[in-house]
Enzyme design. Structure first.
Site, short mmCIF file in Angstrom:
data_model
loop_
_atom_site.label_atom_id
_atom_site.label_comp_id
_atom_site.label_asym_id
_atom_site.label_seq_id
_atom_site.Cartn_x
_atom_site.Cartn_y
_atom_site.Cartn_z
N LYS A 36 0.29 -16.36 -18.66
CA LYS A 36 -0.99 -17.46 -18.62
C LYS A 36 -0.42 -18.97 -19.23
O LYS A 36 -0.86 -19.79 -18.44
CB LYS A 36 -1.79 -16.70 -19.62
CG LYS A 36 -3.16 -17.65 -19.71
CD LYS A 36 -4.03 -17.35 -18.29
CE LYS A 36 -5.27 -17.93 -18.29
NZ LYS A 36 -6.45 -17.35 -19.28
N ASN A 60 -9.75 -5.18 -9.80
CA ASN A 60 -8.36 -5.18 -9.00
C ASN A 60 -7.41 -4.09 -9.66
O ASN A 60 -7.80 -3.68 -10.61
CB ASN A 60 -7.55 -6.77 -9.65
CG ASN A 60 -7.65 -7.87 -8.56
OD1 ASN A 60 -7.65 -7.54 -7.53
ND2 ASN A 60 -7.70 -8.80 -9.15
#
Length: 757
Positions: free
Chosen positions: A96, A289
């Protein structure tokens, strides 16, 4: 080896090499002598401390705080992995942080906290305020995340943003806004059925309410069924806010007549039967996902006019938080926002949604060459690599922060701010994205001369995973297969890619015959032609391209450049195609810099220099950049009568009489090329504006030397060398190239020949 095993090994290799992890810290100021040390630390550092003590806002002037974000997690709800703990979540948080840097040039520390109590976790985060300009909460389970965010937002005077909630909600909001536009429906009229009562699901529903959705039209389901009034199992205040007064209990019962299905749950939750009972032209956001609640093909079978979005990149309309979080933080940090409020989030939605409808941008066209980006069912939101995002979204967020009074450092010239953001897009490895997108418009066959090399094998697997190119490897099939197994690759010769075996290929007679036909009047006998086609893989690859059995050759992972160039020129050269020069792209921290000619002409003539300049300009445009070319030599604007000066001056004359649609200037030193103020002081009124992004040298020693210094000492990532003038039919790399470098070169080679020389 299975695909999953191969992916696992490749991912582990990526995280471990060339150094562990995905981040490092670098100094932004020189520390070369005692004077620097006295300024950076004692006694000079005290001056900055005193200024900040007197005015805390000066921390943004004298420290990195104003551009520093903390990604904070306790690892209790990591996407796809669950509660794996703080330490195991670190690779995700590092990732991230990398996205913050790559997409928005925001510095980021990942902070993993071994604390499961939400109130104590919030206390720790609040104590970090002096260090950071903003906090990004990540992968904290519900309902703890609600508690942590609420406490932090109340106590802290900097933006606190839980991306799993609000980042997802913003992108879903933008996609829903445009989907309803396409479907001809309005928020206030639609029925929404949602699966998933976690942080993201609740945040998405709350965001849709802000966009006009009526609460009574929301039907929320979780693993236990419908959230209804009176239910006690697995409930919290956030879910209870959407409880329906009804006797219905299951998703199958409530899906009837739904206009929008919002899935943030798990695979195969939604069935074709359910889709068939939804409203006309249903909108289905199946965002689980890696496997969505239902696949697009299954939806199309029962509802051909359905509008689909998923969380996956291999289907249209990928709902990806990277469309939002780097840019909302960029705008918030740049105006010194004290929070990220509703208005800023709504501005982000509007920016993303409007960008998808504005399909005529020249910037986007440069980044996605050959692809039609037409607003409609399959293009509801921009692509993650759309270069317009940072300028449009960050500017919208900054404006909203200023309008709502939460900006402590308002921006006076918003147009100049947006131009600066737009210009920052190409200051990273993202510069390769336009090339990959252009290559995706055609499936080209790329032959690798050194097919047994580990780097070539790794690049070939990446090509098959990431591009439409088809690798062809020259080498011994048994050796290639054993090395694929040793390196943990799941590709296999003869199955996933073609192999040309110099020892036994049935085309051997045709190949040496072709080579002899080309070289018969240049002293090559049949016996020599046979020997070359048994031993020289570069010549074999070039013959394949000549015979139209491959579209482009990549060679040079070992051996000397000019040795390879000799065979490439012999076989593929013509009256039209001839080597013009080698162009290397150096991706540096402060932007890209192209260097030429690094390999082909040791002492180029004026005509060759002019050809190099024209070729470099043409190739620079492939990356969506405007060429700004400096022709460099030992002489500077005529101050020395040296050989290099005379040749560069003559090249300038040739260019002046040629139809050039780009900026060039010379002859000059490198410092003048890179420092506009110095250049203007030496030669006022010169035709170049700003910093040069291309340096063309009067000899290859200088060009190659600069290229190697930038690579070895300045941390530059090289893409190339790109062989100009050969119609993209061959490229010769250098032995220091990496597997990633070969993948980049395959994208360059994969660009249709008609587009670039």
């Amino acid at each position: 080896m299975s695909d999953n095993q191969s992916l696992r090994q490749a991912a582990l290799f990526y995280h471990e090499h060339p150094k562990p992890g995905k981040l490092e810290i670098r100094a932004t100021k020189p520390m070369a002598n005692g004077r620097d040390l006295a300024r950076a630390y004692s006694p000079g550092v005290a001056e900055a401390c005193v200024e900040i003590k007197n005015d805390p806002s000066d921390a943004a002037r004298y420290t990195a705080r104003g551009n520093l974000v903390a990604v904070v997690s306790n690892g209790s709800a990591v996407l796809g992995l669950g509660n794996i703990g703080a330490l195991a979540s670190k690779p995700v948080m590092e990732g991230k942080a990398v996205l913050f840097k790559k997409f928005a040039n925001i510095d980021c520390f990942d902070i993993e906290l071994d604390q499961s109590d939400p109130e104590k976790l919030a206390e720790i985060v609040c104590a970090l305020e002096p260090t950071f300009g903003a906090i990004n909460l990540e992968d904290i389970k519900a309902p703890d995340c609600f508690i942590v965010e609420k406490i932090c937002r109340e106590r802290m005077n900097i933006p606190v943003f839980h991306d799993d909630q609000h980042g997802t909600a913003i992108v879903v909001g933008a996609a829903a806004k445009n989907a309803l536009h396409v479907a001809g429906k309005k928020f206030e009229d639609i029925k929404v059925v949602s699966t998933g009562g976690g942080a993201a699901g609740i945040a998405c529903l709350n965001m849709l309410l802000k966009l006009g959705l009526k609460r009574e039209n929301v039907w929320l389901c979780d693993i236990h069924g419908l959230v209804y009034e009176g239910r006690t199992e697995d409930m919290n205040p956030q879910k209870a806010a959407f409880a329906q007064k009804t006797d219905l209990r299951t998703l199958d019962q409530v899906i009837e007549g739904a206009d929008l299905f919002l899935g943030l749950s798990g695979p195969k939750v939604l069935t074709q039967s359910m889709v068939g009972r939804m409203a006309d032209r249903p909108i289905i956001f199946a965002l689980a996902n890696p496997t969505p609640e239902i696949l697009p093909d299954e939806v199309r079978e029962v509802a051909p006019k359905a509008i689909m979005a998923t969380g996956r990149s291999d289907f249209p309309n990928q709902v990806n938080n990277v469309l939002c979080f780097p840019f909302i933080f960029r705008g918030a940090l740049d105006v010194g926002a004290t929070e990220i409020n509703d208005e800023m989030q709504l501005a982000c939605i509007d920016g993303i949604a409007e960008l998808a409808r504005a399909t005529t941008s020249a910037e986007a066209a440069a980044a996605y060459q050959g692809e039609q980006m037409t607003f409609g069912p399959d293009y509801l939101i921009p692509k993650p690599f759309d270069p317009r995002l940072i300028g449009v979204v960050s500017t919208a967020v900054a404006k909203a922060a200023m309008a709502t009074g939460v900006a402590t450092r308002p921006i006076e010239d918003m147009d100049a701010y947006k131009r600066r953001l737009d210009g920052s897009v190409f200051k990273s490895a993202l510069i390769m994205r336009p090339v990959f997108e252009a290559a995706a418009t055609a499936s080209r066959r790329i032959v690798f001369a050194e097919g047994e090399d580990e780097r070539v094998l790794r690049a070939s697997q990446a090509m098959l995973e990431e591009t439409t190119e088809k690798p062809i490897l020259i080498g011994r099939p048994d050796v290639i297969e054993k090395r694929c197994e040793r390196y943990g690759l799941n590709i296999r010769p003869g199955m996933d890619f073609e192999v040309v075996n110099p020892q036994s290929d049935p085309r051997y007679r045709d190949y040496w015959g072709t080579y002899h036909d080309i070289m018969a009047r240049r002293g090559v006998t049949p016996d020599l032609a046979r020997a070359v086609m048994r031993t020289n893989t570069t010549a074999i690859g070039a013959v394949m391209v000549h015979r139209d059995e491959a579209d482009s050759l990549i060679c040079g992972t070992f051996g000397q450049f000019l040795w390879h160039l000799n065979y490439v020129t012999q076989i593929l050269g013509s009256d039209v195609l001839h080597p013009v020069g080698a162009l290397s792209l150096m991706i540096l921290e402060d932007g890209p810099l192209f260097i030429a000619d690094t390999q082909v002409h040791p002492e180029p003539t004026p005509e060759q220099l002019a050809e190099t300049v024209i070729g470099a300009a043409r190739h620079v445009k492939r990356f969506g950049l405007v060429p700004n070319i400096a022709i460099c030599s030992h002489s500077q604007f005529g101050n020395m009568d040296t050989d290099s000066g005379r040749r560069t001056r003559k090249a300038i004359e040739i260019l002046d009489h040629s139809p050039c649609d780009f900026c060039y200037e010379g002859e000059m030193h490198i410092d003048a090329a890179l420092d506009p103020e110095l250049r203007d002081r030496i030669f006022p009124g010169n035709r170049m504006e700003g910093t040069a992004n291309v340096l063309v040298f009067a000899n290859s020693d200088a060009a190659s030397g600069v290229r190697n210094i930038l690579k070895m000492r300045a941390g530059g990532l090289e893409v190339g060398p790109i062989l100009m003038g050969m119609g993209n039919r061959a490229h010769i790399v250098t032995p220091s190239i990496t597997a990633r470098g070969l993948l980049n070169m395959s994208a360059i080679a994969g660009t249709p020949v008609a587009q670039y020389g």
